[in-house]
Design a protein around this motif. Structure first.
Motif, short mmCIF file in Angstrom:
data_model
loop_
_atom_site.label_atom_id
_atom_site.label_comp_id
_atom_site.label_asym_id
_atom_site.label_seq_id
_atom_site.Cartn_x
_atom_site.Cartn_y
_atom_site.Cartn_z
N VAL A 1 -14.38 -2.17 29.97
CA VAL A 1 -13.34 -2.04 29.05
C VAL A 1 -12.59 -1.93 27.50
O VAL A 1 -13.54 -2.88 26.65
CB VAL A 1 -12.51 -3.48 29.74
CG1 VAL A 1 -11.46 -3.65 29.12
CG2 VAL A 1 -13.14 -3.52 30.64
N CYS B 1 -9.75 0.82 30.77
CA CYS B 1 -10.77 1.66 31.80
C CYS B 1 -11.93 2.49 30.46
O CYS B 1 -11.31 3.97 29.77
CB CYS B 1 -10.57 2.52 32.33
SG CYS B 1 -12.32 3.86 33.24
N MET C 1 -16.95 -0.46 36.87
CA MET C 1 -16.56 -1.07 35.78
C MET C 1 -17.27 -2.23 35.22
O MET C 1 -17.64 -2.64 35.93
CB MET C 1 -14.76 -2.01 35.52
CG MET C 1 -13.99 -0.67 35.67
SD MET C 1 -13.25 0.63 35.09
CE MET C 1 -12.86 -0.31 33.83
N CYS D 1 -12.80 1.55 38.92
CA CYS D 1 -11.54 1.84 38.88
C CYS D 1 -10.89 2.69 39.43
O CYS D 1 -11.17 3.64 40.56
CB CYS D 1 -11.94 2.82 37.23
SG CYS D 1 -10.12 3.48 36.48
N GLU D 2 -9.36 1.71 39.58
CA GLU D 2 -9.33 2.37 41.06
C GLU D 2 -7.87 4.40 40.55
O GLU D 2 -8.27 4.54 41.29
CB GLU D 2 -7.79 1.56 41.11
CG GLU D 2 -6.40 1.11 39.90
CD GLU D 2 -5.85 0.43 39.87
OE1 GLU D 2 -4.66 -0.18 39.20
OE2 GLU D 2 -5.97 0.04 40.97
N TYR D 3 -9.04 4.14 39.37
CA TYR D 3 -8.46 5.35 38.78
C TYR D 3 -8.84 6.82 38.87
O TYR D 3 -9.15 8.14 40.22
CB TYR D 3 -7.21 6.03 37.74
CG TYR D 3 -6.08 4.82 37.48
CD1 TYR D 3 -4.59 5.07 37.72
CD2 TYR D 3 -6.41 3.60 36.71
CE1 TYR D 3 -3.62 5.05 37.72
CE2 TYR D 3 -4.86 2.73 37.23
CZ TYR D 3 -3.79 2.74 37.27
OH TYR D 3 -2.96 2.94 37.44
N ARG E 1 -7.41 -7.40 36.92
CA ARG E 1 -8.57 -7.30 37.41
C ARG E 1 -9.43 -6.83 36.31
O ARG E 1 -10.24 -7.24 36.38
CB ARG E 1 -8.19 -5.57 37.74
CG ARG E 1 -8.90 -4.70 38.23
CD ARG E 1 -7.77 -3.17 38.85
NE ARG E 1 -9.46 -2.53 39.61
CZ ARG E 1 -9.68 -3.31 40.93
NH1 ARG E 1 -9.10 -4.04 41.70
NH2 ARG E 1 -10.50 -2.18 41.84
N GLN E 2 -8.81 -6.90 34.92
CA GLN E 2 -10.05 -7.69 33.64
C GLN E 2 -10.16 -9.02 33.96
O GLN E 2 -11.36 -8.75 33.72
CB GLN E 2 -9.04 -7.45 32.78
CG GLN E 2 -8.35 -6.24 32.20
CD GLN E 2 -7.94 -6.35 30.55
OE1 GLN E 2 -7.64 -6.42 29.28
NE2 GLN E 2 -6.85 -5.35 30.19
N ILE F 1 -5.98 -0.99 32.64
CA ILE F 1 -6.08 -1.63 33.83
C ILE F 1 -5.16 -2.92 34.26
O ILE F 1 -5.16 -4.07 33.06
CB ILE F 1 -7.54 -2.39 33.32
CG1 ILE F 1 -8.28 -0.94 33.26
CG2 ILE F 1 -8.36 -2.88 34.96
CD1 ILE F 1 -9.84 -1.44 33.25
N ASN G 1 -7.52 4.40 31.76
CA ASN G 1 -6.23 4.22 33.02
C ASN G 1 -5.48 2.71 32.39
O ASN G 1 -7.11 2.21 32.37
CB ASN G 1 -6.22 4.68 33.61
CG ASN G 1 -5.62 5.91 34.17
OD1 ASN G 1 -3.94 6.52 33.83
ND2 ASN G 1 -6.30 7.22 34.86
#
Length: 278
Positions: free
Chosen positions: A205, A210, A241, A234-236, A221-222, A217, A215
């Protein structure tokens, strides 16, 4: 001491091993990058030479076919001439007009056959000359490309000689690290890395974003990433991560990155303004 099964390792250890593997593979990529486009250029030249050699072989076969056709037609001419001589000799012994007309037609036919064969010979000979020029041009091209290939291979060999030892050590290290990662996770990592433009399958991170696609975060999520309780992607971009601290990377905070000089300049300006008012 028995070696631990990679599946039994805690998530924290799995992420560390993955990040070490990524670092090692990135170092190998850097070594390969030193070669630049040379390997591709060498491959292109080898393919081009192979194509030219195939063309040369095809031209040589065509020349042989035309030459064989010339020899065959010359044989047909000799046969036709012999027939003409035989029919002309028979003309002196004919007993009626019917036989005379038949022999005259045969002589005419064989004469036309000779003319046709001569025409075919001229055409074939012209094609042989054309293809010989094409052959010469292709052979010159091969010689030029062969020189280029020798130079490129020599250049590539020098670069590889410089990096080979280091690259081999890195490959051994990568192979050792792979044994410490469970197969399913390793397969996923390799797939992500293959699809990633920069070859990064696991990233840390950076500035709340990300480190692969940059993108943002979400804070929750962090927090999950910092907890090291599960593998998070990463959702993108789909990259795995990892917390910078766990990766052993020092990331500057936003406060550290803020320039302090502007503030001191403003203070100076205010002091100057107060002095002017007095």
């Amino acid at each position: 001491m028995a070696k631990k099964d990679p599946k039994d390792l805690p998530v924290e250890e799995k992420l560390k091993n993955l990040f070490q593997l990524q670092t090692t593979l990135s170092a190998i990529d850097d070594k390969k990058a030193l070669r630049g486009e040379l390997p591709l250029e060498v491959q292109d030249l080898e393919d081009e030479i192979a194509g030219l050699n195939t063309r040369i072989e095809k031209i040589q076969n065509e020349i042989k076919e035309f030459q064989d056709a010339v020899v065959l037609k010359k044989g047909d001419i000799e046969t036709a001439k012999a027939s003409v001589e035989r029919y002309q000799a028979q003309l002196n012994e004919v007993k009626n007009n019917r036989e005379y007309d038949m022999l005259s037609k045969e002589i005419e036919f064989q004469t036309l056959e000779i003319e046709l064969c001569n025409k075919k010979i001229r055409e074939a000979s012209a094609r042989v000359e054309e293809r010989k020029k094409d052959l010469e041009a292709a052979q010159e091209q091969v010689e030029e490309r062969q020189k280029d290939l020798t130079e490129k291979k020599s250049e590539l060999s020098e670069i590889m000689q410089e990096t080979r030892e280091e690259e081999e050590k890195l490959k051994e290290k990568a192979a050792d690290l792979e044994t410490k990662i469970e197969p399913r996770l390793l397969t996923s990592f390799k797939r992500i890395r293959k699809n990633a433009r920069n070859g990064l399958g696991i990233v840390y991170v950076q500035r709340d974003a990300c480190g692969g696609c940059f993108n943002k975060i979400p804070p929750q999520r962090q927090l999950d990433i910092k907890m090291h309780k599960k593998i998070i992607v990463c959702e993108y971009c789909g990259r795995i991560m990892i917390d910078p601290e766990l990766a052993g990377v020092k990331v500057a905070t936003a406060a550290e990155e803020k320039p302090k000089r502007k503030r001191s300049i403003r203070k100076t300006v205010k002091k100057d303004e107060s002095a002017a008012e007095d």
